[in-house]
Design a protein around this motif. Structure first.
Motif, mmCIF file in Angstrom:
data_model
loop_
_atom_site.group_PDB
_atom_site.id
_atom_site.type_symbol
_atom_site.label_atom_id
_atom_site.label_comp_id
_atom_site.label_asym_id
_atom_site.label_seq_id
_atom_site.Cartn_x
_atom_site.Cartn_y
_atom_site.Cartn_z
ATOM 1 N N SER A 1 0.814 -1.197 0.000
ATOM 2 C CA SER A 1 0.000 0.000 0.000
ATOM 3 C C SER A 1 0.859 1.263 0.000
ATOM 4 C CB SER A 1 -0.891 -0.082 1.243
ATOM 5 O OG SER A 1 -1.706 1.006 1.326
ATOM 6 N N ILE A 2 1.932 1.237 0.777
ATOM 7 C CA ILE A 2 2.843 2.391 0.821
ATOM 8 C C ILE A 2 3.487 2.596 -0.558
ATOM 9 C CG2 ILE A 2 5.070 3.195 1.735
ATOM 10 C CD1 ILE A 2 3.187 3.458 3.961
ATOM 11 N N VAL A 3 3.925 1.520 -1.163
ATOM 12 C CA VAL A 3 4.565 1.616 -2.483
ATOM 13 C C VAL A 3 3.584 2.200 -3.493
ATOM 14 C CG1 VAL A 3 5.491 0.245 -4.400
ATOM 15 C CG2 VAL A 3 6.278 -0.196 -2.066
ATOM 16 N N ALA A 4 2.334 1.727 -3.454
ATOM 17 C CA ALA A 4 1.320 2.224 -4.388
ATOM 18 C C ALA A 4 1.053 3.711 -4.156
ATOM 19 C CB ALA A 4 0.026 1.421 -4.223
ATOM 20 N N ASP A 5 0.996 4.104 -2.898
ATOM 21 C CA ASP A 5 0.737 5.518 -2.590
ATOM 22 C C ASP A 5 1.887 6.406 -3.045
ATOM 23 O OD1 ASP A 5 -1.781 5.269 -1.520
ATOM 24 O OD2 ASP A 5 -1.067 4.957 0.523
ATOM 25 N N LEU A 6 3.107 5.930 -2.849
ATOM 26 C CA LEU A 6 4.266 6.733 -3.273
ATOM 27 C C LEU A 6 4.254 6.889 -4.784
ATOM 28 C CD1 LEU A 6 7.118 5.384 -0.957
ATOM 29 C CD2 LEU A 6 5.993 7.618 -0.840
ATOM 30 N N ARG A 7 3.888 5.815 -5.464
ATOM 31 C CA ARG A 7 3.831 5.857 -6.926
ATOM 32 C C ARG A 7 2.760 6.858 -7.366
ATOM 33 N NH1 ARG A 7 3.267 0.212 -8.484
ATOM 34 N NH2 ARG A 7 5.434 0.010 -7.862
ATOM 35 N N ALA A 8 1.608 6.802 -6.709
ATOM 36 C CA ALA A 8 0.503 7.701 -7.059
ATOM 37 C C ALA A 8 0.868 9.161 -6.799
ATOM 38 C CB ALA A 8 -0.751 7.317 -6.273
ATOM 39 N N LEU A 9 1.607 9.395 -5.731
ATOM 40 C CA LEU A 9 2.007 10.770 -5.415
ATOM 41 C C LEU A 9 3.060 11.257 -6.411
ATOM 42 C CD1 LEU A 9 2.189 10.552 -1.516
ATOM 43 C CD2 LEU A 9 0.679 12.069 -2.819
ATOM 44 N N GLY A 10 3.795 10.305 -6.986
ATOM 45 C CA GLY A 10 4.750 10.626 -8.040
ATOM 46 C C GLY A 10 5.800 11.647 -7.640
ATOM 47 N N THR A 11 6.211 11.595 -6.404
ATOM 48 C CA THR A 11 7.166 12.595 -5.949
ATOM 49 C C THR A 11 8.255 11.917 -5.133
ATOM 50 O OG1 THR A 11 7.393 14.432 -4.393
ATOM 51 C CG2 THR A 11 5.512 13.030 -4.074
ATOM 52 N N HIS A 12 9.295 12.653 -4.871
ATOM 53 C CA HIS A 12 10.338 12.125 -3.990
ATOM 54 C C HIS A 12 9.799 12.035 -2.569
ATOM 55 C CE1 HIS A 12 13.393 12.115 -7.025
ATOM 56 N NE2 HIS A 12 13.132 13.373 -7.336
ATOM 57 N N ILE A 13 10.445 11.188 -1.784
ATOM 58 C CA ILE A 13 10.045 11.057 -0.385
ATOM 59 C C ILE A 13 10.562 12.274 0.380
ATOM 60 C CG2 ILE A 13 10.325 9.686 1.713
ATOM 61 C CD1 ILE A 13 10.570 7.208 -0.110
ATOM 62 N N THR A 14 9.619 13.042 0.878
ATOM 63 C CA THR A 14 9.965 14.253 1.625
ATOM 64 C C THR A 14 9.214 14.221 2.952
ATOM 65 O OG1 THR A 14 8.067 15.430 0.727
ATOM 66 C CG2 THR A 14 10.117 15.589 -0.533
ATOM 67 N N PRO A 15 9.582 15.092 3.876
ATOM 68 C CA PRO A 15 8.818 15.165 5.130
ATOM 69 C C PRO A 15 7.338 15.464 4.893
ATOM 70 C CG PRO A 15 10.911 16.304 5.384
ATOM 71 C CD PRO A 15 10.792 15.931 3.927
ATOM 72 N N GLU A 16 7.038 16.243 3.841
ATOM 73 C CA GLU A 16 5.632 16.552 3.550
ATOM 74 C C GLU A 16 4.865 15.289 3.144
ATOM 75 O OE1 GLU A 16 8.290 18.377 2.303
ATOM 76 O OE2 GLU A 16 7.951 19.904 3.848
ATOM 77 N N VAL A 17 5.529 14.426 2.380
ATOM 78 C CA VAL A 17 4.912 13.148 1.989
ATOM 79 C C VAL A 17 4.640 12.316 3.247
ATOM 80 C CG1 VAL A 17 5.368 10.926 0.842
ATOM 81 C CG2 VAL A 17 5.841 13.071 -0.348
ATOM 82 N N ALA A 18 5.582 12.326 4.168
ATOM 83 C CA ALA A 18 5.403 11.575 5.413
ATOM 84 C C ALA A 18 4.189 12.103 6.177
ATOM 85 C CB ALA A 18 6.666 11.667 6.271
ATOM 86 N N THR A 19 4.011 13.416 6.170
ATOM 87 C CA THR A 19 2.869 14.016 6.871
ATOM 88 C C THR A 19 1.549 13.546 6.256
ATOM 89 O OG1 THR A 19 4.199 15.965 7.361
ATOM 90 C CG2 THR A 19 1.811 16.204 7.577
#
Ligand SMILES: [Zn+2]
Length: 160
Positions: A122-140
């Motif tokens: 699920s995390i992998v799918a969400d990161l792909r959907a967000l299409g962005t680098h992993i940042t603190p904002e993504v973590a939030t």
């Protein structure tokens, strides 16, 4: 998923896997499905969670912030899955997730707890959907979606 997930009994995995398809993961539901009774309890100072010696004895978690309660429940489930032959008369986890079990066992429980509340697929799918680098904002954003603390999500994303 962690190497601890690989150690989980296939019968237990089969019970847990349906819960990992939907976020936020219903951790109390996983516990119930495994036959572990978990309830909010008044615990000794600086104790966050406890698990009894058998699946029929009560396990508890302190009245704390909801995201922390969810992690505590997942952590106690992890002890049940990985260490139930070492629980003895029951164990208590401090607010730092230390107990009479070794630090290695505690680290194992934390890694498996992370798998349960932040499932890798699920995390992998969400990161792909967000299409962005992993940042603190993504973590939030993801912490909110998974109903976990930002600290837990940052660790999960390798930002910890
Ligand atoms: Zn523990």
């Amino acid at each position: 998923m962690s190497r601890e997930w690989a150690r989980v009994d296939p019968a237990h995995k089969a019970v847990i896997e349906p819960f990992l398809q939907e976020v936020p993961v219903k951790v109390a539901g996983i516990a119930r499905a495994l036959g572990i009774e978990v309830k909010a309890a008044t615990l000794k100072p600086r104790i966050s969670g406890q698990i009894g010696p058998s699946d029929s004895s009560p396990s508890g978690y302190r009245h704390e912030a909801k995201v922390r309660q969810r992690f505590t429940i997942a952590h106690e489930i992890a002890h049940y899955l990985l260490h139930r032959d070492q629980i003895g008369d029951g164990i208590e986890d401090t607010i730092l997730y230390r107990s009479t079990l070794s630090d290695r066992r505690e680290a194992e429980a934390n890694r498996l707890a992370a798998d349960l509340i932040m499932p890798e697929k699920s995390i992998v799918a969400d990161l792909r959907a967000l299409g962005t680098h992993i940042t603190p904002e993504v973590a939030t954003v993801l912490a909110e979606k998974y109903d976990v603390s930002e600290a837990a999500m940052k660790i999960r994303l390798g930002l910890g």
